[in-house]
Motif scaffolding. Structure first.
Motif, short mmCIF file in Angstrom:
data_model
loop_
_atom_site.label_atom_id
_atom_site.label_comp_id
_atom_site.label_asym_id
_atom_site.label_seq_id
_atom_site.Cartn_x
_atom_site.Cartn_y
_atom_site.Cartn_z
N GLY A 39 0.82 -1.21 0.00
CA GLY A 39 0.00 0.00 0.00
C GLY A 39 0.85 1.26 0.00
N MET A 40 1.91 1.26 0.81
CA MET A 40 2.74 2.46 0.88
C MET A 40 3.51 2.69 -0.42
SD MET A 40 2.10 4.03 3.59
CE MET A 40 1.61 3.92 5.32
N ALA A 41 3.98 1.61 -1.03
CA ALA A 41 4.71 1.77 -2.30
C ALA A 41 3.78 2.32 -3.38
CB ALA A 41 5.32 0.44 -2.73
N LEU A 42 2.54 1.85 -3.39
CA LEU A 42 1.57 2.36 -4.37
C LEU A 42 1.25 3.83 -4.12
CD1 LEU A 42 -0.33 1.90 -6.78
CD2 LEU A 42 -2.08 1.17 -5.14
N GLU A 77 15.01 -2.27 -7.64
CA GLU A 77 14.96 -1.38 -8.82
C GLU A 77 13.68 -0.55 -8.79
OE1 GLU A 77 17.53 -4.41 -11.72
OE2 GLU A 77 15.36 -4.31 -11.90
N ILE A 78 12.57 -1.17 -8.40
CA ILE A 78 11.31 -0.43 -8.30
C ILE A 78 11.42 0.61 -7.18
CG2 ILE A 78 8.84 -0.63 -7.76
CD1 ILE A 78 9.07 -3.53 -9.05
N ALA A 79 12.01 0.19 -6.06
CA ALA A 79 12.21 1.14 -4.95
C ALA A 79 13.11 2.29 -5.39
CB ALA A 79 12.79 0.43 -3.73
N ASP A 80 14.09 2.01 -6.23
CA ASP A 80 14.94 3.08 -6.77
C ASP A 80 14.11 4.07 -7.57
OD1 ASP A 80 17.42 2.41 -5.76
OD2 ASP A 80 18.01 1.20 -7.49
N PHE A 134 11.34 2.83 5.42
CA PHE A 134 12.00 3.61 4.38
C PHE A 134 10.99 4.11 3.34
CE2 PHE A 134 15.87 0.84 5.46
CZ PHE A 134 16.33 1.77 6.38
N LEU A 135 9.95 3.31 3.08
CA LEU A 135 8.91 3.77 2.15
C LEU A 135 8.17 4.97 2.74
CD1 LEU A 135 7.37 0.42 0.83
CD2 LEU A 135 8.59 2.14 -0.53
N VAL A 136 7.83 4.88 4.03
CA VAL A 136 7.09 5.99 4.65
C VAL A 136 7.98 7.23 4.70
CG1 VAL A 136 5.95 6.79 6.75
CG2 VAL A 136 5.56 4.46 5.94
N GLY A 331 4.19 -8.63 -4.61
CA GLY A 331 3.28 -7.52 -4.31
C GLY A 331 3.84 -6.20 -4.82
N ILE A 332 5.14 -6.02 -4.68
CA ILE A 332 5.77 -4.79 -5.19
C ILE A 332 5.67 -4.74 -6.72
CG2 ILE A 332 7.97 -3.55 -5.40
CD1 ILE A 332 6.70 -3.21 -2.66
#
Lengths: 543, 65
Positions: A39-42, A77-80, A134-136, A331-332
């Motif tokens: 949810g947070m990544a989205l 890579e997505i987090a990047d 880290f996402l938040v 999920g990511i």
């Protein structure tokens, strides 16, 4: 009142009363239920693209317990792309070597070191609470830059009514109930998804009657940073398989497969857990139990991940066994796929039919993950006498003979899925490498400066190699970026040519916002790009 | 059909003798394990997917209850 179901590791979004609680229901373009990693990544992806998003979470921060610990290269890579990757890699433990034991004997070892020329390692180990934190933190930074993201902690969704053009939600808070409306609702509320239940949706699949004990222990031990996996471990009462794996902060993940016929309460007794861990680590090992849990798992998915204006992502849509690190990582990939589509639909730049492709592509991904994790489970827990005989024959042969080692399956580690034969894929007009065919995620490559994936932000991009890119910056309101590279200048290692050209001299790629290849050509004009973008947006000709 | 189902072993009696000899002195569990290892070794030697699946089908066809 809102039940507190678990303890918080980091209190990141404490409850605060908002004016909307005292007003008539406010309509939001996108509401995400569940503030976990998915949810947070989205939220971060949508907010950075300028689409307003509200996250409702029934707690005030990240739950305790390491839970998911293995994050794959594609996730990083997505987090990047979302601006959250570096702190994860800085904090995480990088590992490449895995050893497989059968009883007392080492069967073989493997090295996951990927082909060189990738910015990110194959895997890092990182406790899930850090990943979420880290996402938040990236969301907070994005908010300061004006990203329209709002997180409401201790807001539990207790009721849901689906209307033709919106979803109405009842939300419970410490100050009582209020209503929220959403044009689009995304359920990222986990395996037991309350949203799924409220909609009366379910799924079918295989339930594995087996129990796994996780003991995370804190110790300063001499063990190397490797993944050690035992079939039929030699230490006392250790069950049918065991795993030892290092996390940051001197924490080690120990996992015992206990079998199906156990007394959960008795097994969770710290005295009993310590006896098992002592037997594994050897007498006199000094450690503290950090977190323990017993879990069973299921391999199953929903039939489809879109139900009108409600979308499901992550564990709410599909579940797999933990062998292979395909839970959080898949999920990511869900939200990587969903983010840009939902953004363009909300902005009116793509028809809502585009969201059906989210379901089609990620159902395909979930099936691949379920297949892999089911096969791993069948190897780990042979269900019949003959499957046990074959399993042990494989392990016996693997000691002496290389041919048997690829048959050993202690979890096929997560790799991103290729959207082969999916409706958004355009022309493959290049006799180029398989690995970068339409549908595939772009493979990273070092450039003269930086890496390729860093040059592919969350928008459609034309990648021209050794040729002039067609001039096009917009297709029906959707902006198109251009990256032009010459391999004689920009490709110091040859990896770019090897991964994107093969035997061809030049190429033009159309890359989707989620860095998957939409189409590719040896040569093409602006019209070809325009058609491929329209196809990837499910817009009719001329869009 | 890529799977060979016509005679292909030059000296069948000699092979059969060696097959039984390989199991000599083993109990049931040891023999089962040997058979499993033998199947895996032979399967890898064949390698070809089509041939292997035809072999599985051919063997499976006799498993009637």
């Amino acid at each position: 009142m809102v039940d507190v179901r678990y303890d918080i590791a980091f209190k990141l979004y404490p409850y605060t009363r908002v004016p909307a609680q005292d007003a008539a229901a406010v309509r939001h373009p996108v509401v995400i239920v569940g503030g976990g990693p998915i949810g947070m990544a989205l939220a971060l992806d949508l907010g950075q693209k300028g689409t307003p998003v509200l996250v409702l979470d029934d707690h005030e921060g990240v739950g305790q317990g390491s839970r998911a610990i293995c994050f794959a290269k594609r996730t990083l890579e997505i987090a990047d792309r979302l601006g959250a990757g570096q702190p994860m890699v800085d904090k995480g433990v990088v590992w490449n070597v895995g050893k497989v034991f059968h009883g007392d004997d080492k069967v073989f070892e493997f090295n996951l070191q990927p082909e060189p020329g990738h910015k990110r390692p194959a895997f890092i180990n990182l406790q899930q609470p850090y990943f979420e934190k880290f996402l938040v933190e990236a969301i907070r930074a994005a908010q300061e830059q004006g990203a329209p993201i709002e997180i409401r902690g201790r807001n539990a969704v207790t009721g849901l009514t689906q209307h033709a053009d919106h979803v109405a939600l009842d939300v419970d808070t410490p100050d009582g109930r209020y209503q929220v409306e959403a044009d689009w609702l995304v359920a990222c509320d986990g395996a037991r998804s309350p949203v799924r239940d409220m909609m009366g949706l379910s799924f079918e699949g295989r339930v594995f009657e087996d129990n796994f004990l996780i003991a995370d222990v804190k110790m300063t031990a001499e063990f190397p940073t490797e993944r050690w996996f035992w079939f039929e471990p030699p230490f006392k009462d250790s069950g049918q398989s065991a795993l030892l794996h290092k996390q940051p902060d001197d924490i080690w993940r120990i996992d015992f497969q206990l079998g199906w016929d156990i007394d959960r309460q008795a097994e969770l007794d710290p005295v009993k857990i310590r006896a098992r861990v002592d037997a594994m680590l050897g007498e006199g090992a000094e450690y503290a139990l950090e977190w323990t849990s017993i879990y069973t798992f299921q391999c199953r998915r929903m039939k489809k991940f879109r139900h009108g204006n409600v979308l499901f992502a992550g564990d709410s849509a599909h579940q797999v066994s933990p062998f292979g690190a395909r839970g959080a990582n898949s999920g990511i990939q869900d939200i990587d796929n969903l983010g840009w589509k939902l953004d363009l639909v909300v902005k009116g730049l793509a028809p809502d039919g585009l969201l059906d492709s989210y379901s089609a592509e990620r159902v395909h991904g979930a099936d691949e993950n379920i297949l892999n994790s089911t096969r791993a489970t069948d190897f780990l827990t042979p269900k019949t006498e003959i499957s046990a005989i074959f399993r042990n024959a494989v392990l016996d042969l693997a000691r002496d003979h290389a041919f048997a080692r690829p048959l050993v399956n202690s979890g096929r580690l997560s790799v991103p899925c290729v959207y082969d034969d999916m409706p958004l894929n355009g022309t493959d007009g290049l006799a180029g490498p398989e690995m970068t065919r339409p549908g595939a995620p772009c493979v990273d490559a070092p450039l003269r400066q930086g890496h390729l994936l860093d040059r592919l932000p969350g928008q459609f991009t034309v990648l021209a190699l050794n040729t002039e890119a067609p001039e096009i910056s917009d297709v029906g309101g959707v902006s198109i970026g251009t990256v032009s590279l010459m391999t004689d200048q920009d490709d110091p290692t040859g990896a770019l040519a090897q991964r994107y050209l093969g035997a061809c001299g030049a190429a033009v790629y159309l890359i989707r916002p989620d860095q998957h290849v939409a189409a590719r050509w040896a040569q093409c004009d602006a019209e070809a790009i325009r058609s491929a973008v329209d196809l990837a947006l499910t817009r009719g000709a001329g869009g | 059909m890529t799977l060979k189902l016509t005679p292909n072993i030059a000296d069948p009696d000699d092979f059969y003798d060696a097959l039984l000899a390989a199991h000599e002195g083993l109990d049931k569990a040891q023999s089962d394990a040997l058979n499993a290892r033998l199947i895996l070794v032979l399967a890898n030697h064949i390698g070809d997917r089509e041939t292997l699946f035809e072999a599985l089908q051919t063997a499976r066809a006799r498993a009637r209850d």
